[in-house]
Design a protein around this motif. Structure first.
Motif, PDB file in Angstrom:
ATOM      1  N   VAL A   1     -61.760 -35.774   0.030  1.00 55.37           N
ATOM      2  CA  VAL A   1     -61.174 -34.525   0.518  1.00 55.37           C
ATOM      3  C   VAL A   1     -62.216 -33.841   1.389  1.00 55.37           C
ATOM      4  O   VAL A   1     -63.322 -33.533   0.924  1.00 55.37           O
TER       5      VAL A   1
ATOM      6  N   VAL B   1     -51.401 -35.024  -3.676  1.00 55.01           N
ATOM      7  CA  VAL B   1     -52.288 -34.350  -2.729  1.00 55.01           C
ATOM      8  C   VAL B   1     -52.719 -32.988  -3.282  1.00 55.01           C
ATOM      9  O   VAL B   1     -53.860 -32.558  -3.076  1.00 55.01           O
TER      10      VAL B   1
ATOM     11  N   LEU C   1     -56.595 -31.794  -3.925  1.00 54.82           N
ATOM     12  CA  LEU C   1     -57.112 -30.537  -3.397  1.00 54.82           C
ATOM     13  C   LEU C   1     -57.646 -29.652  -4.525  1.00 54.82           C
ATOM     14  O   LEU C   1     -58.640 -28.939  -4.353  1.00 54.82           O
TER      15      LEU C   1
ATOM     16  N   VAL D   1     -58.047 -36.971   2.623  1.00 52.40           N
ATOM     17  CA  VAL D   1     -57.300 -35.737   2.871  1.00 52.40           C
ATOM     18  C   VAL D   1     -58.198 -34.808   3.673  1.00 52.40           C
ATOM     19  O   VAL D   1     -59.330 -34.520   3.257  1.00 52.40           O
ATOM     20  N   TYR D   2     -57.696 -34.359   4.825  1.00 54.32           N
ATOM     21  CA  TYR D   2     -58.496 -33.482   5.685  1.00 54.32           C
ATOM     22  C   TYR D   2     -57.754 -32.178   5.934  1.00 54.32           C
ATOM     23  O   TYR D   2     -56.586 -32.182   6.338  1.00 54.32           O
TER      24      TYR D   2
END
Length: 258
Positions: A147, A166, A170, A221-222
């Motif tokens: 992440v 997701v 996060l 994950v960006y």
């Protein structure tokens, strides 16, 4: 002096305008209600076993003695091990580029492209030739998610299971900062050597139906920064110039008002 005071007020207002913007509820709140049909069936998107995955595999049976030839034994294993030590010493197997694992007695078994449950059932079938009603325990040892971007604690995380969303990823990264764009979160995924990019709008409930809502091993994950953060960065790089100009203007105003 009044001119100098007005100048500082104008400069402060201008700076605040550059580095801040009015955020709305729609830009900040997750999973707001919409008219989309929500479908979160995990089985549709369960991760598949891929080359270079590292798996912990152990064979069990009612009579533990019959499983000995099918389980690798660590040279550190000894009697009186604690449960934690036993878990740490369980044998691991790396999936090769063809999707095979090499197991004691069974040799190469192709499990690439299968889910963990499907692979367990296949190994049970192979083992049933030698063991009556065999059991198989299998887990991913390298189910890693990265992440990056505007989150509190960016980094890579080893997940305890392959069922991860997701939002959970996060959460492990400390959630998005106030400067993160919730409407355009990027998921980068590699499958069969091909990378794909998908963008999720976390403010909409229909994200729960996305095939990228559930993550697979090695997903990235960006979270991109919003305009406020970008403007702040631009302002930061030009701070010395702004200070110099402000100093020059103050000097000029002071001379003119004497």
């Amino acid at each position: 002096m009044r001119l100098i005071l007005k100048f500082f007020l104008i400069l402060g207002s201008f700076t605040q305008f550059l580095v801040s913007s009015c955020g709305s509820r729609k830009e900040m709140v997750y999973l707001q209600q919409d008219s989309s049909f929500i479908n979160t069936v995990y089985e549709q998107y369960v991760p598949k076993i891929k080359p270079n995955d590292i798996l912990t595999i152990t064979v069990t049976a009612a009579d533990p003695k019959v499983t000995i030839p099918f389980n690798l034994v660590s040279s550190f294993a000894a009697g009186g091990m604690t449960q934690q030590t036993d878990l740490a010493l369980r044998p691991t197997y790396t999936v090769d580029n063809d999707g095979n694992v090499s197991l004691p007695m069974l040799g190469k078994v192709r499990i690439g492209g299968l889910t963990r449950i499907e692979a367990i059932e296949k190994l049970k079938k192979e083992l049933s030739v030698y063991i009556n009603d065999p059991g198989v325990n299998m887990n991913f040892n390298n189910f890693r998610i990265s992440v990056l971007g505007e989150v509190a604690r960016p980094g890579s995380f080893i997940m305890p299971s392959e069922r991860v969303t997701v939002l959970e990823a996060l959460g492990m990264a400390g959630d998005l900062t106030i400067r993160g764009v919730r409407k355009n979160v990027m998921v980068i995924r590699e499958d069969n050597g091909q990378k794909s990019i998908h963008r999720l709008d976390l403010t909409q409930q229909n994200t729960l139906s996305s095939p990228y809502y559930y993550l697979t091993q090695n997903d990235v994950v960006y979270v991109e920064p919003n305009k406020t953060q970008i403007n702040s960065s631009k302002l930061g790089t030009n701070t010395n110039v702004i200070i110099s100009i402000a100093g020059l203007l103050i000097t000029v105003i002071s001379v003119l008002t004497r």
